[in-house]
Design an enzyme around this catalytic site. Structure first.
Site, short mmCIF file in Angstrom:
data_model
loop_
_atom_site.label_atom_id
_atom_site.label_comp_id
_atom_site.label_asym_id
_atom_site.label_seq_id
_atom_site.Cartn_x
_atom_site.Cartn_y
_atom_site.Cartn_z
N SER B 206 0.82 -0.99 -0.06
CA SER B 206 0.52 0.22 -0.04
C SER B 206 0.58 1.28 -0.03
O SER B 206 0.13 2.27 -0.76
CB SER B 206 -0.93 0.32 1.33
OG SER B 206 -0.02 -0.04 2.08
N HIS B 234 -6.06 -5.18 -0.46
CA HIS B 234 -5.92 -3.45 -1.63
C HIS B 234 -6.20 -3.55 -2.95
O HIS B 234 -6.09 -3.12 -4.18
CB HIS B 234 -4.33 -3.15 -1.40
CG HIS B 234 -4.37 -1.99 -0.20
ND1 HIS B 234 -4.62 -0.75 -0.58
CD2 HIS B 234 -3.57 -2.25 0.87
CE1 HIS B 234 -4.90 -0.18 1.11
NE2 HIS B 234 -3.56 -1.26 1.65
N LYS B 265 -12.36 -2.08 2.85
CA LYS B 265 -11.58 -1.07 1.63
C LYS B 265 -12.61 -1.26 0.75
O LYS B 265 -13.98 -0.55 0.60
CB LYS B 265 -10.14 -1.39 0.89
CG LYS B 265 -8.97 -1.78 2.52
CD LYS B 265 -7.93 -2.12 1.76
CE LYS B 265 -6.92 -1.13 3.68
NZ LYS B 265 -7.52 -0.71 4.12
#
Lengths: 80, 419
Positions: B206, B234, B265
């Site tokens: 990230s 992610h 997320k």
């Protein structure tokens, strides 16, 4: 394994990492005297691991504060 | 999993507090001073932003200004999806505000089973275990499966939750240089024969938004009989043909023993999970302490998560638009002369490398005043001690907004004299 041989090889390995040119003795500490950050520690440990074909886990690294302790630990690991 | 921009992911040695100190807080004095100096310079507090109103997945009123959000990891923009919100409201009405109990006692409602079923279907895997946060998923799984005498081999740029999972357990911890296949193999080769091995990787890292060469790394891990855990926090929802992540994209998902993910997320709420095909996986529910000794997620949260996950299975158009946004922003920033974390866009994270902390903080503030929020990431939290402005795109950013974002970057970059 021979401690003197181990020390001589680590003496050579540490040179490029000792950017401040600190005089290094058995009691020199990595965090205090050399002021290394964790990335420098990783690169230096990797260099030693490759030189001696050993593994020094973070758990073992946590016990190593001084240059002398490092030489002792590597000497022991080489003998293992 | 959320990112703390001021604290390094890797455990760091604490400064010596001095021998005369009786105050346990003395050890924080250097950080307190650094923070005070930064704020005394007149800068808005980069770590004290308050969202007064949230208008959509991509806009909010922050510190009194209407702001485009470009640092939320809300990749698929599910937070305001009408069906997701409806599911949450119904669950609040039907099941109440919270479970007040552990998953293994009174905290498993039908909604918890339903979201685990949705995850099994999403990943086409046999088992799914939901934790109260993504952080706890890594903490719990890693600390529980790797025990005394086992070895964990992990990337040095791993997320804090992975490092903390290592710290909570009793295994030997062996890091290797970021994404370095050769360094990883050397360490695996040197592990004593007969020891259990767990290789921990991430699909997308990230900080710089770069992806891992999972195909090659997992092949090496398997050569040394290691189990493989991949954190796909992610990548879920938009990388891979079915949004299952980088391992799916590279065709090696079948070789991953444990996939760790998060609801905070792409899924758009909070929670974490592990999915696996391991035949004995269900025993984890009884032995994994961060799972057992925590209250389970509220019914509304698991209801929104389940609805969102099912919608993500069929979100091809959104995925395409998100990739277009990433490519457009990456090319635009590159064209303006900014230095970026990756040569090509590899994920929905685009990291803009700042020349130093002072100009990075000034640039962050200039962008905020222009009406744009990005994440400021600074040493020692960053790889190679870089100062980064991390941008994470959303499928709900319009083409026009990406254009506005580029205009703001140009104005701020010129004002701070970075470009």
């Amino acid at each position: 394994m021979d401690r003197d041989d181990t020390k001589a090889r680590i003496d050579t390995l540490i040179e490029p990492f000792n950017k401040k040119g600190v005089g290094i003795g058995e009691d020199t500490t990595f965090a205090g005297d050399l002021e290394w950050d964790s990335l420098t520690v990783m690169d230096f440990v990797a260099a030693i691991e490759d030189e001696f074909d050993i593994i020094i886990s973070m758990n073992q690294q946590a016990e190593i504060e001084t240059y002398g302790q490092l030489i002792d630990a590597v000497t022991k690991l080489r003998g293992a | 999993m959320s990112e703390s921009a001021a604290t390094p992911d890797r455990p760091q040695p604490m400064a010596d507090a001095g021998h005369n100190s009786q105050d346990l807080f003395s050890k924080f004095d250097p950080l307190i001073k650094q923070r005070k100096d930064l704020l005394d310079s007149g800068l808005e507090d980069p770590f004290g932003l308050v969202m007064e109103r949230v208008l959509s997945p991509v806009t909010a009123v922050c510190n009194g200004r209407e702001t485009i959000l470009l640092g939320t990891y809300n990749y698929m923009g599910m937070t305001f999806d009408p069906e997701v919100i409806e599911a949450g409201k119904n669950a609040l009405d039907d099941f109440g505000s919270g479970t007040t109990g552990s998953r293994v006692l009174n905290g498993t409602y039908v909604g918890h089973k339903e979201v685990e079923k949705a995850l099994c279907e999403f990943y086409a895997m046999d088992h799914a275990m939901v934790f109260s946060t993504g952080y706890q998923a890594n903490l719990g799984i890693i600390s529980t499966i790797a025990g005394k005498g086992d070895y964990i081999v992990l990337d040095i740029d791993s997320h804090a939750s992975i490092w903390d999972g290592c710290a909570l357990g009793n295994a030997e911890v062996v890091p290797f240089k970021h994404n370095d296949l050769d360094a990883m193999e050397k360490r695996l080769r040197r592990i004593p024969e007969g020891a259990g091995k767990l290789v921990v990787l991430e699909g997308v890292y990230s900080m710089l938004g770069d992806i891992a060469p999972l195909k090659e790394m997992i092949a090496v891990a398997k050569k040394y009989d290691a189990m493989v855990l991949v954190d796909e926090a992610h990548s879920m929802g938009f990388i891979g043909p079915n949004g299952r992540g980088v391992a799916e994209e590279q065709g090696v998902l079948d070789d991953v023993d444990f996939v760790i993910g998060t609801f905070s997320k792409s899924v758009g709420t909070v929670g974490g999970f592990c999915v696996s095909n391991h035949p004995k996986f269900e025993i984890m529910r009884l032995v994994c302490r961060p799972y057992v000794f925590t209250a389970s997620l509220p019914p509304s949260v698991v209801a929104t998560a389940a609805t969102s996950i099912r919608k993500l299975m069929d979100a091809g158009d959104k995925r395409t638009h998100l990739w277009e946004n990433s490519k457009r922003l990456h090319a635009g920033l590159k064209g303006l002369g900014f230095q970026l974390g990756t040569d090509e866009p590899q994920s929905a994270i685009i990291a803009v490398i700042m020349p130093d902390l002072e100009r990075g903080a000034a640039m962050w503030e200039a962008l905020l005043k222009e009406g744009l929020y990005v994440n400021l990431a600074r040493p020692p939290a960053t790889p190679a001690n870089m100062t980064l402005l991390r941008c994470s795109l959303c499928a709900e950013h319009s083409e026009e907004q990406v254009g506005q974002i580029l205009t703001m970057f140009e104005a701020a970059g010129k004002a701070v004299e970075i470009i």
